[in-house]
Design a protein around this motif. Structure first.
Motif, PDB file in Angstrom:
ATOM      1  N   HIS A  13       0.864  -1.174   0.000  1.00  0.00           N
ATOM      2  CA  HIS A  13       0.000   0.000   0.000  1.00  0.00           C
ATOM      3  C   HIS A  13       0.899   1.223   0.000  1.00  0.00           C
ATOM      4  O   HIS A  13       1.847   1.305   0.772  1.00  0.00           O
ATOM      5  CB  HIS A  13      -0.921   0.016   1.223  1.00  0.00           C
ATOM      6  N   GLY A  14       0.635   2.165  -0.876  1.00  0.00           N
ATOM      7  CA  GLY A  14       1.441   3.372  -0.933  1.00  0.00           C
ATOM      8  C   GLY A  14       0.565   4.602  -0.935  1.00  0.00           C
ATOM      9  O   GLY A  14      -0.649   4.531  -1.130  1.00  0.00           O
ATOM     10  N   THR A  15       1.187   5.740  -0.738  1.00  0.00           N
ATOM     11  CA  THR A  15       0.443   6.991  -0.723  1.00  0.00           C
ATOM     12  C   THR A  15       0.408   7.639  -2.099  1.00  0.00           C
ATOM     13  O   THR A  15      -0.270   8.635  -2.286  1.00  0.00           O
ATOM     14  CB  THR A  15       1.054   7.970   0.291  1.00  0.00           C
ATOM     15  N   TYR A  16       1.144   7.090  -3.057  1.00  0.00           N
ATOM     16  CA  TYR A  16       1.155   7.599  -4.422  1.00  0.00           C
ATOM     17  C   TYR A  16       0.494   6.581  -5.343  1.00  0.00           C
ATOM     18  O   TYR A  16       0.246   5.450  -4.956  1.00  0.00           O
ATOM     19  CB  TYR A  16       2.595   7.837  -4.885  1.00  0.00           C
ATOM     20  N   HIS A  17       0.250   6.967  -6.575  1.00  0.00           N
ATOM     21  CA  HIS A  17      -0.280   6.039  -7.570  1.00  0.00           C
ATOM     22  C   HIS A  17       0.865   5.254  -8.209  1.00  0.00           C
ATOM     23  O   HIS A  17       0.727   4.080  -8.518  1.00  0.00           O
ATOM     24  CB  HIS A  17      -1.052   6.779  -8.656  1.00  0.00           C
ATOM     25  N   ALA A  18       1.974   5.937  -8.421  1.00  0.00           N
ATOM     26  CA  ALA A  18       3.150   5.323  -9.048  1.00  0.00           C
ATOM     27  C   ALA A  18       4.371   6.142  -8.648  1.00  0.00           C
ATOM     28  O   ALA A  18       4.254   7.277  -8.193  1.00  0.00           O
ATOM     29  CB  ALA A  18       3.004   5.305 -10.562  1.00  0.00           C
ATOM     30  N   ILE A  19       5.542   5.550  -8.829  1.00  0.00           N
ATOM     31  CA  ILE A  19       6.800   6.247  -8.579  1.00  0.00           C
ATOM     32  C   ILE A  19       7.607   6.179  -9.866  1.00  0.00           C
ATOM     33  O   ILE A  19       7.871   5.091 -10.386  1.00  0.00           O
ATOM     34  CB  ILE A  19       7.585   5.616  -7.419  1.00  0.00           C
ATOM     35  N   LEU A  20       7.973   7.340 -10.370  1.00  0.00           N
ATOM     36  CA  LEU A  20       8.782   7.406 -11.581  1.00  0.00           C
ATOM     37  C   LEU A  20      10.238   7.556 -11.180  1.00  0.00           C
ATOM     38  O   LEU A  20      10.603   8.488 -10.475  1.00  0.00           O
ATOM     39  CB  LEU A  20       8.346   8.590 -12.449  1.00  0.00           C
ATOM     40  N   GLY A  21      11.072   6.641 -11.626  1.00  0.00           N
ATOM     41  CA  GLY A  21      12.485   6.653 -11.279  1.00  0.00           C
ATOM     42  C   GLY A  21      13.364   6.998 -12.467  1.00  0.00           C
ATOM     43  O   GLY A  21      12.898   7.484 -13.502  1.00  0.00           O
ATOM     44  N   CYS A  22      14.639   6.699 -12.333  1.00  0.00           N
ATOM     45  CA  CYS A  22      15.629   7.016 -13.369  1.00  0.00           C
ATOM     46  C   CYS A  22      15.283   6.445 -14.744  1.00  0.00           C
ATOM     47  O   CYS A  22      15.519   7.119 -15.749  1.00  0.00           O
ATOM     48  CB  CYS A  22      17.006   6.540 -12.933  1.00  0.00           C
ATOM     49  N   PRO A  23      14.738   5.220 -14.852  1.00  0.00           N
ATOM     50  CA  PRO A  23      14.406   4.721 -16.193  1.00  0.00           C
ATOM     51  C   PRO A  23      13.426   5.631 -16.946  1.00  0.00           C
ATOM     52  O   PRO A  23      13.522   5.785 -18.158  1.00  0.00           O
ATOM     53  CB  PRO A  23      13.775   3.355 -15.928  1.00  0.00           C
TER      54      PRO A  23
END
Length: 169
Positions: free
Chosen positions: A72-82
């Protein structure tokens, strides 16, 4: 935006909310490292999704691979270096902006400081809920594993057969 992450992460809850067809999700056998100290975490699956930045007159679409996690996270997605590499985007954390080149000029994605603050508060509340939950004992067991004392006490010493090489002869 997470410039330190080597992954693009999406939560299973987000996929459910988007109504993504499960046949598009691919199995994976590659674990995460560095999220929980000294432990690996297995993602549920991987999925390739088209991601769009911009507006109707100036936009970019690229397909990104996301690791699907059941946490469970507080965001919808995490965008990283890729993500940043694929879009050739430049994040600026001070001004909360992400910039990339589009077909008709620079695309700027931004948010307001108030929204960023609200997200931070939500993350802190989420962490506090975890601390208060029964999962805390498991998390403590993972974090409190003590590394080998021999490894910690070791100083930097070359191995027996080390060969000295001059960098600037």
């Amino acid at each position: 935006m997470d410039g330190g992450s080597g992954l693009n992460i999406i939560y299973a809850e987000t996929l459910n909310a988007m109504g993504i067809d499960r046949s598009r999700i691919q199995p994976t056998v590659v674990p995460f490292h560095g999220i929980v100290p000294k432990k690996q975490v297995m993602p549920l699956r991987q999925i390739d999704l088209p991601v769009t930045f911009g507006n109707l007159t100036n936009y970019r679409i690229e397909t990104l691979t996301f690791e699907v996690v059941g946490l469970h996270g507080t965001y919808h997605a995490i965008l990283g270096c890729p993500c940043y590499v694929k879009f050739k985007a430049i994040p600026n954390y001070t001004y909360l902006k992400l910039k990339m080149l589009g077909p008709r000029g620079v695309i700027t994605v931004s948010t307001c400081f108030q929204r960023a603050y609200e997200c931070e508060v939500e993350c802190c509340e989420h962490d506090a809920a975890i601390v208060a939950s029964k999962d805390l004992a498991t998390i403590r067991e993972i974090i409190e594993e003590v590394p080998d004392p021999k490894w910690l006490a070791r100083s930097f010493e070359p191995v027996e057969d080390a060969k000295e090489v001059l960098i600037r002869p």
